[in-house]
Enzyme design. Structure first.
Site, PDB file in Angstrom:
ATOM      1  N   TYR A  70      10.545  -4.250  -5.127  1.00 42.68           N
ATOM      2  CA  TYR A  70       9.073  -4.305  -5.071  1.00 42.68           C
ATOM      3  C   TYR A  70       8.516  -4.134  -6.491  1.00 42.68           C
ATOM      4  CZ  TYR A  70       4.200  -3.065  -4.172  1.00 42.68           C
ATOM      5  OH  TYR A  70       2.820  -3.037  -4.198  1.00 42.68           O
TER       6      TYR A  70
ATOM      7  N   SER B 192       0.655  -3.651  -9.513  1.00 34.00           N
ATOM      8  CA  SER B 192       0.744  -2.285  -8.974  1.00 34.00           C
ATOM      9  C   SER B 192       1.326  -1.372 -10.041  1.00 34.00           C
ATOM     10  CB  SER B 192       1.671  -2.291  -7.755  1.00 34.00           C
ATOM     11  OG  SER B 192       2.037  -0.977  -7.395  1.00 34.00           O
TER      12      SER B 192
HETATM   13  N1  LIG Z   1      -2.330  -0.338  -0.735  1.00 35.65           N
HETATM   14  C1  LIG Z   1      -1.930   0.174  -1.882  1.00 35.65           C
HETATM   15  O1  LIG Z   1      -1.900   1.404  -2.077  1.00 35.65           O
HETATM   16  C2  LIG Z   1      -1.507  -0.736  -3.019  1.00 35.65           C
HETATM   17  C3  LIG Z   1      -1.120  -0.139  -4.231  1.00 35.65           C
HETATM   18  C4  LIG Z   1      -0.744  -0.972  -5.292  1.00 35.65           C
HETATM   19  C5  LIG Z   1      -0.771  -2.354  -5.130  1.00 35.65           C
HETATM   20  N2  LIG Z   1      -1.132  -2.891  -3.926  1.00 35.65           N
HETATM   21  C6  LIG Z   1      -1.144  -4.366  -3.826  1.00 35.65           C
HETATM   22  O2  LIG Z   1      -2.378  -4.771  -3.266  1.00 35.65           O
HETATM   23  C7  LIG Z   1      -2.213  -6.045  -2.626  1.00 35.65           C
HETATM   24  C8  LIG Z   1      -2.926  -6.012  -1.285  1.00 35.65           C
HETATM   25  O3  LIG Z   1      -2.291  -5.045  -0.475  1.00 35.65           O
HETATM   26  P1  LIG Z   1      -3.059  -4.208   0.666  1.00 35.65           P
HETATM   27  O4  LIG Z   1      -2.840  -2.782   0.347  1.00 35.65           O
HETATM   28  O5  LIG Z   1      -4.430  -4.733   0.881  1.00 35.65           O
HETATM   29  O6  LIG Z   1      -2.126  -4.503   1.927  1.00 35.65           O
HETATM   30  P2  LIG Z   1      -2.302  -5.489   3.184  1.00 35.65           P
HETATM   31  O7  LIG Z   1      -3.486  -5.075   3.969  1.00 35.65           O
HETATM   32  O8  LIG Z   1      -0.977  -5.502   3.880  1.00 35.65           O
HETATM   33  O9  LIG Z   1      -2.573  -6.884   2.511  1.00 35.65           O
HETATM   34  C9  LIG Z   1      -1.532  -7.751   2.136  1.00 35.65           C
HETATM   35  C10 LIG Z   1      -1.962  -9.147   2.470  1.00 35.65           C
HETATM   36  O10 LIG Z   1      -0.918 -10.052   2.075  1.00 35.65           O
HETATM   37  C11 LIG Z   1      -0.744 -10.976   3.127  1.00 35.65           C
HETATM   38  N3  LIG Z   1       0.587 -11.570   3.168  1.00 35.65           N
HETATM   39  C12 LIG Z   1       1.775 -10.932   3.227  1.00 35.65           C
HETATM   40  N4  LIG Z   1       2.772 -11.841   3.344  1.00 35.65           N
HETATM   41  C13 LIG Z   1       2.199 -13.068   3.342  1.00 35.65           C
HETATM   42  C14 LIG Z   1       2.692 -14.390   3.456  1.00 35.65           C
HETATM   43  N5  LIG Z   1       3.987 -14.654   3.594  1.00 35.65           N
HETATM   44  N6  LIG Z   1       1.808 -15.409   3.417  1.00 35.65           N
HETATM   45  C15 LIG Z   1       0.487 -15.181   3.299  1.00 35.65           C
HETATM   46  N7  LIG Z   1      -0.058 -13.945   3.208  1.00 35.65           N
HETATM   47  C16 LIG Z   1       0.802 -12.897   3.236  1.00 35.65           C
HETATM   48  C17 LIG Z   1      -0.972 -10.160   4.387  1.00 35.65           C
HETATM   49  O11 LIG Z   1      -1.184 -10.999   5.474  1.00 35.65           O
HETATM   50  P3  LIG Z   1      -0.716 -10.529   6.959  1.00 35.65           P
HETATM   51  O12 LIG Z   1      -1.725  -9.528   7.364  1.00 35.65           O
HETATM   52  O13 LIG Z   1      -0.731 -11.789   7.745  1.00 35.65           O
HETATM   53  O14 LIG Z   1       0.653  -9.947   6.809  1.00 35.65           O
HETATM   54  C18 LIG Z   1      -2.183  -9.344   3.970  1.00 35.65           C
HETATM   55  O15 LIG Z   1      -3.374 -10.073   4.152  1.00 35.65           O
HETATM   56  C19 LIG Z   1      -0.707  -6.283  -2.558  1.00 35.65           C
HETATM   57  O16 LIG Z   1      -0.351  -7.229  -3.558  1.00 35.65           O
HETATM   58  C20 LIG Z   1      -0.089  -4.944  -2.897  1.00 35.65           C
HETATM   59  O17 LIG Z   1       1.157  -5.070  -3.574  1.00 35.65           O
HETATM   60  C21 LIG Z   1      -1.499  -2.118  -2.871  1.00 35.65           C
END
Ligand SMILES: NC(=O)c1ccc[n+]([C@@H]2O[C@H](COP(=O)([O-])OP(=O)(O)OC[C@H]3O[C@@H](n4cnc5c(N)ncnc54)[C@H](OP(=O)(O)O)[C@@H]3O)[C@@H](O)[C@H]2O)c1
Length: 301
Positions: free
Chosen positions: A179, A150
């Site tokens: 984070y 990120s």
């Molecule tokens: N969205 C943004 O703007 C953004 C920006 C920069 C970086 N990111 C990065 O992108 C990645 C994906 O994020 P996203 O935005 O798609 O959010 P998201 O929809 O919340 O996806 C995160 C995923 O991680 C899983 N997860 C969390 N804790 C876990 C655990 N203990 N064991 C197994 N799985 C787990 C969640 O599963 P559950 O649904 O079961 O919790 C979910 O499937 C992350 O690494 C985040 O840091 C996102």
């Protein structure tokens, strides 16, 4: 030429991923699901890791095409070990791609497990163990590892990068800095991994997906941040756009041979100044190994 508006599907145009086996974490929704769907649509068999058996089979069903689910709770190292064993021993041959995408963010309360703060555990340490355990099964010559970092690795990490003397947050916990630290660890991990796997012809890269709306990530935000997010949503990426760089690094011939880099919008980017700090990267690697060993999980890389 990459664009901010590229999607996971558009960057894979013209590619065939038939017969490839790809492991992905965090594909129950959000960016991971969008990436998995696009890769599966090109013929990849997706091994969908999610926090329990129900979530894993739901993720596999949501991906459609060729997908199977494996339970893997990244907050529990024993669960990660079991998942890696199940994948490596299933007799289906080498793994082409591992995508370490799952993440949690901005936990208001400090949480500690396995001796470290929860974001460091889920985002970095658990993925370190997973990739280490799967690495013997990665396909020599063409294997790829993709790590979702990120821009928080640049703007939110602590002043010294990684607070090695405070990995459990006992000497001070700031949700946003922790984070950022975990996301810096993601990018440093990918860079170090690239060096360790180079002799086998396996590449490793990290990426910032952009500011992505409609994922689970920002659901926990409280007012006024929730209101700011609502106002910003029209200017943010969709999950399909957020997944574009993951799809590119996992499945596009355009990314072939590229390794050790941090990517934004489908292009290598500079990222954190700490990505040039070899001593920091080596210390993170050694510390991660030591913590895992102390918790009973010896690593090989
Ligand atoms: N969205 C943004 O703007 C953004 C920006 C920069 C970086 N990111 C990065 O992108 C990645 C994906 O994020 P996203 O935005 O798609 O959010 P998201 O929809 O919340 O996806 C995160 C995923 O991680 C899983 N997860 C969390 N804790 C876990 C655990 N203990 N064991 C197994 N799985 C787990 C969640 O599963 P559950 O649904 O079961 O919790 C979910 O499937 C992350 O690494 C985040 O840091 C996102």
């Amino acid at each position: 030429m990459s664009k901010r508006t590229d999607t996971a599907s558009s960057v894979l145009e013209g590619e065939s991923l038939d017969g490839q086996r790809m492991v992905i974490t965090g594909c129950a929704g959000g960016i991971g699901l969008a990436a998995a769907r696009a890769l599966a649509a090109k013929g990849a068999h997706i091994i969908a890791l999610a926090r329990n058996a129900d979530a894993a089979s739901q993720a596999a069903a949501a991906i459609g095409h060729e997908a199977s689910g494996v339970p893997c709770d990244l907050a529990d190292l024993a669960s990660v070990g079991r998942a890696a064993r199940a994948i490596a021993n299933n007799g289906h041959g080498p793994i082409d791609v591992v995508i370490a995408n799952a993440g949690i963010g901005n936990l208001r309360e400090r949480q500690v497990r396995h001796g470290v703060e929860m974001q460091f555990l889920v985002n970095h340490l658990a993925h370190f163990l997973l990739v280490d355990r799967l690495s013997p099964a990665l396909r020599d010559g063409t294997g790829r590892v993709v790590v979702t970092s990120s821009s928080a690795s640049v703007g939110q990490a602590p002043r010294e990068g990684i607070e090695f003397e405070n990995l459990d947050g006992a000497h001070g916990y700031r949700a946003s800095a922790f984070y950022g630290q975990s996301k810096l660890a993601n990018a440093l991990f990918a860079r170090s991994l690239a060096g360790k796997l180079a002799a086998r012809g396996i590449v490793a890269n990290s990426l910032h997906p952009g500011a992505v709306a409609h994922t689970g990530f920002n659901k926990s935000l409280k007012f006024p941040l929730s209101m700011i997010l609502r106002l910003a949503m029209p200017f943010m990426k969709t999950p399909e756009q957020g997944a574009a760089t993951i799809a590119l690094l996992a499945g596009s011939s355009r990314a072939k041979g590229q390794t050790g880099l941090y990517w934004v919008d489908g292009m290598p980017a500079e990222g954190s100044r700490f990505l040039k700090d070899d001593a920091l990267a080596q210390r993170l690697w050694a510390t991660s190994r030591t913590i895992l060993e102390c918790e009973g999980f010896a690593t090989t890389l």
